[in-house]
Design a protein around this motif. Structure first.
Motif, PDB file in Angstrom:
ATOM      1  N   ARG A 171       6.742 -11.081  22.055  1.00  0.00           N
ATOM      2  CA  ARG A 171       7.292  -9.757  21.784  1.00  0.00           C
ATOM      3  C   ARG A 171       6.935  -9.364  20.358  1.00  0.00           C
ATOM      4  O   ARG A 171       7.146 -10.127  19.425  1.00  0.00           O
ATOM      5  CB  ARG A 171       8.806  -9.745  21.940  1.00  0.00           C
ATOM      6  N   ILE A 172       6.419  -8.161  20.224  1.00  0.00           N
ATOM      7  CA  ILE A 172       6.135  -7.567  18.917  1.00  0.00           C
ATOM      8  C   ILE A 172       6.854  -6.234  18.877  1.00  0.00           C
ATOM      9  O   ILE A 172       6.721  -5.424  19.793  1.00  0.00           O
ATOM     10  CB  ILE A 172       4.613  -7.369  18.710  1.00  0.00           C
ATOM     11  N   SER A 173       7.618  -6.012  17.828  1.00  0.00           N
ATOM     12  CA  SER A 173       8.376  -4.767  17.700  1.00  0.00           C
ATOM     13  C   SER A 173       8.161  -4.172  16.316  1.00  0.00           C
ATOM     14  O   SER A 173       8.202  -4.886  15.314  1.00  0.00           O
ATOM     15  CB  SER A 173       9.869  -5.051  17.908  1.00  0.00           C
ATOM     16  N   VAL A 174       7.933  -2.871  16.293  1.00  0.00           N
ATOM     17  CA  VAL A 174       7.872  -2.122  15.033  1.00  0.00           C
ATOM     18  C   VAL A 174       8.866  -0.983  15.172  1.00  0.00           C
ATOM     19  O   VAL A 174       8.716  -0.116  16.035  1.00  0.00           O
ATOM     20  CB  VAL A 174       6.451  -1.568  14.760  1.00  0.00           C
ATOM     21  N   TYR A 175       9.900  -1.012  14.327  1.00  0.00           N
ATOM     22  CA  TYR A 175      10.952   0.008  14.364  1.00  0.00           C
ATOM     23  C   TYR A 175      10.975   0.738  13.027  1.00  0.00           C
ATOM     24  O   TYR A 175      10.865   0.119  11.972  1.00  0.00           O
ATOM     25  CB  TYR A 175      12.324  -0.617  14.621  1.00  0.00           C
ATOM     26  N   ASP A 215      10.918  -1.946  10.164  1.00  0.00           N
ATOM     27  CA  ASP A 215      11.305  -3.319  10.505  1.00  0.00           C
ATOM     28  C   ASP A 215      10.323  -3.839  11.551  1.00  0.00           C
ATOM     29  O   ASP A 215      10.183  -3.241  12.626  1.00  0.00           O
ATOM     30  CB  ASP A 215      12.735  -3.335  11.052  1.00  0.00           C
ATOM     31  N   VAL A 216       9.644  -4.929  11.233  1.00  0.00           N
ATOM     32  CA  VAL A 216       8.650  -5.521  12.122  1.00  0.00           C
ATOM     33  C   VAL A 216       9.147  -6.897  12.533  1.00  0.00           C
ATOM     34  O   VAL A 216       9.629  -7.664  11.701  1.00  0.00           O
ATOM     35  CB  VAL A 216       7.281  -5.638  11.412  1.00  0.00           C
ATOM     36  N   SER A 217       9.025  -7.210  13.818  1.00  0.00           N
ATOM     37  CA  SER A 217       9.407  -8.547  14.280  1.00  0.00           C
ATOM     38  C   SER A 217       8.418  -9.011  15.337  1.00  0.00           C
ATOM     39  O   SER A 217       7.797  -8.204  16.030  1.00  0.00           O
ATOM     40  CB  SER A 217      10.831  -8.551  14.827  1.00  0.00           C
ATOM     41  N   ALA A 218       8.278 -10.332  15.446  1.00  0.00           N
ATOM     42  CA  ALA A 218       7.368 -10.905  16.435  1.00  0.00           C
ATOM     43  C   ALA A 218       7.767 -12.336  16.719  1.00  0.00           C
ATOM     44  O   ALA A 218       8.291 -13.033  15.852  1.00  0.00           O
ATOM     45  CB  ALA A 218       5.927 -10.855  15.929  1.00  0.00           C
ATOM     46  N   GLY A 219       7.505 -12.766  17.950  1.00  0.00           N
ATOM     47  CA  GLY A 219       7.754 -14.148  18.327  1.00  0.00           C
ATOM     48  C   GLY A 219       7.883 -14.269  19.825  1.00  0.00           C
ATOM     49  O   GLY A 219       7.732 -13.298  20.569  1.00  0.00           O
ATOM     50  N   VAL A 220       8.168 -15.480  20.263  1.00  0.00           N
ATOM     51  CA  VAL A 220       8.314 -15.760  21.685  1.00  0.00           C
ATOM     52  C   VAL A 220       9.774 -15.624  22.077  1.00  0.00           C
ATOM     53  O   VAL A 220      10.648 -16.266  21.493  1.00  0.00           O
ATOM     54  CB  VAL A 220       7.791 -17.171  22.032  1.00  0.00           C
ATOM     55  N   VAL A 221      10.026 -14.765  23.053  1.00  0.00           N
ATOM     56  CA  VAL A 221      11.353 -14.558  23.615  1.00  0.00           C
ATOM     57  C   VAL A 221      11.231 -14.783  25.121  1.00  0.00           C
ATOM     58  O   VAL A 221      10.542 -14.015  25.802  1.00  0.00           O
ATOM     59  CB  VAL A 221      11.872 -13.128  23.322  1.00  0.00           C
ATOM     60  N   ARG A 222      11.874 -15.837  25.612  1.00  0.00           N
ATOM     61  CA  ARG A 222      11.817 -16.159  27.046  1.00  0.00           C
ATOM     62  C   ARG A 222      10.393 -16.141  27.592  1.00  0.00           C
ATOM     63  O   ARG A 222      10.113 -15.463  28.562  1.00  0.00           O
ATOM     64  CB  ARG A 222      12.720 -15.228  27.857  1.00  0.00           C
ATOM     65  N   ASP A 223       9.504 -16.859  26.971  1.00  0.00           N
ATOM     66  CA  ASP A 223       8.128 -17.017  27.445  1.00  0.00           C
ATOM     67  C   ASP A 223       7.302 -15.738  27.408  1.00  0.00           C
ATOM     68  O   ASP A 223       6.321 -15.592  28.133  1.00  0.00           O
ATOM     69  CB  ASP A 223       8.112 -17.609  28.861  1.00  0.00           C
ATOM     70  N   ARG A 264       0.798  -1.227   0.000  1.00  0.00           N
ATOM     71  CA  ARG A 264       0.000   0.000   0.000  1.00  0.00           C
ATOM     72  C   ARG A 264       0.829   1.276   0.000  1.00  0.00           C
ATOM     73  O   ARG A 264       0.342   2.330  -0.382  1.00  0.00           O
ATOM     74  CB  ARG A 264      -0.943   0.024   1.206  1.00  0.00           C
ATOM     75  N   HIS A 265       2.056   1.203   0.471  1.00  0.00           N
ATOM     76  CA  HIS A 265       2.901   2.391   0.588  1.00  0.00           C
ATOM     77  C   HIS A 265       4.201   2.182  -0.170  1.00  0.00           C
ATOM     78  O   HIS A 265       4.668   1.075  -0.328  1.00  0.00           O
ATOM     79  CB  HIS A 265       3.228   2.680   2.065  1.00  0.00           C
ATOM     80  N   ALA A 266       4.782   3.251  -0.607  1.00  0.00           N
ATOM     81  CA  ALA A 266       6.095   3.173  -1.265  1.00  0.00           C
ATOM     82  C   ALA A 266       7.186   3.210  -0.194  1.00  0.00           C
ATOM     83  O   ALA A 266       8.127   3.982  -0.273  1.00  0.00           O
ATOM     84  CB  ALA A 266       6.249   4.333  -2.241  1.00  0.00           C
ATOM     85  N   LEU A 267       7.040   2.366   0.806  1.00  0.00           N
ATOM     86  CA  LEU A 267       7.965   2.329   1.930  1.00  0.00           C
ATOM     87  C   LEU A 267       8.263   0.867   2.242  1.00  0.00           C
ATOM     88  O   LEU A 267       7.358   0.103   2.573  1.00  0.00           O
ATOM     89  CB  LEU A 267       7.321   3.008   3.152  1.00  0.00           C
ATOM     90  N   PRO A 268       9.530   0.458   2.118  1.00  0.00           N
ATOM     91  CA  PRO A 268       9.846  -0.944   2.395  1.00  0.00           C
ATOM     92  C   PRO A 268       9.641  -1.296   3.869  1.00  0.00           C
ATOM     93  O   PRO A 268      10.057  -0.559   4.760  1.00  0.00           O
ATOM     94  CB  PRO A 268      11.325  -1.079   2.022  1.00  0.00           C
ATOM     95  N   ALA A 269       8.983  -2.421   4.092  1.00  0.00           N
ATOM     96  CA  ALA A 269       8.789  -2.944   5.441  1.00  0.00           C
ATOM     97  C   ALA A 269       9.170  -4.421   5.413  1.00  0.00           C
ATOM     98  O   ALA A 269       8.751  -5.156   4.526  1.00  0.00           O
ATOM     99  CB  ALA A 269       7.343  -2.772   5.884  1.00  0.00           C
ATOM    100  N   SER A 270       9.984  -4.830   6.361  1.00  0.00           N
ATOM    101  CA  SER A 270      10.396  -6.228   6.422  1.00  0.00           C
ATOM    102  C   SER A 270       9.860  -6.857   7.697  1.00  0.00           C
ATOM    103  O   SER A 270       9.641  -6.182   8.695  1.00  0.00           O
ATOM    104  CB  SER A 270      11.921  -6.328   6.390  1.00  0.00           C
ATOM    105  N   PHE A 271       9.663  -8.178   7.645  1.00  0.00           N
ATOM    106  CA  PHE A 271       9.203  -8.918   8.802  1.00  0.00           C
ATOM    107  C   PHE A 271      10.232  -9.978   9.168  1.00  0.00           C
ATOM    108  O   PHE A 271      10.783 -10.645   8.306  1.00  0.00           O
ATOM    109  CB  PHE A 271       7.854  -9.606   8.536  1.00  0.00           C
TER     110      PHE A 271
END
Length: 178
Positions: free
Chosen positions: A99-103, A88-96, A41-48
């Protein structure tokens, strides 16, 4: 108006799923899909990027809806306000902990910004994120984090607090802007 319509559709979908026998939401897969959609939708690169080596269990719909809305709003805020070159988007289980991060590498928040300042100025995006996080018992941090510039929105949710099978000792300090 588009965002309100999208949230309404999402809420109706959640209500329909919650009334069925569905076992929860794969937040990682959904966030990956939303990141790809954002790039289209945007002319902005986003990675997961998926975090951790442990599979993420299905998250209850009501909780997943808030977590995903926070992440989606963080991406949209970056595009709207920060003038970044990437997200930069990341998500997953870290030490129980889920965590979801959008930078984004954009201009970041002005130094000394507080939630009260944002509320008074009518900027309710970040305020809404903090309120949503609190409503699901999650910790949220909004700021540069370890980066030299830009903004990270990081959501951490104890899987133990959700009653999911993990060995967690949750700590939920007050939301922070840093």
């Amino acid at each position: 108006a588009r965002r309100a319509a999208a949230e309404s559709r999402e809420l109706l979908s959640d209500l329909r799923r919650e009334s069925g026998l569905d076992g929860g939401v794969d937040v990682v897969a959904e966030l990956r899909s939303r990141t790809e959609d954002f790039t289209r939708r945007h002319a902005l690169p986003a990675s997961f990027r998926q975090l951790g080596e442990t599979a993420t269990p299905p998250i209850p719909h009501a909780v997943a809806r808030h977590a995903l809305t926070i992440a989606t709003e963080a991406m949209e805020n970056a595009k709207r306000h920060a003038s970044p070159t990437y997200v930069d988007v990341s998500a997953g289980v870290v030490r129980d902990v889920l965590r979801i991060s959008v930078y984004d590498d954009g201009k970041g928040l002005p130094e000394g910004t507080s939630l009260e300042d944002l509320r008074r100025a009518g900027h309710f995006g970040l305020v809404g994120m903090v309120e949503r996080a609190a409503s699901i018992g999650a910790r949220i941090r909004i700021g540069r984090g370890r980066a030299a510039k830009g903004t990270e929105v990081r959501l951490e949710l104890s899987l133990n607090a959700l009653g999911l099978p993990r060995n967690v000792h949750p700590q939920h300090p007050a939301p922070l802007l840093n």
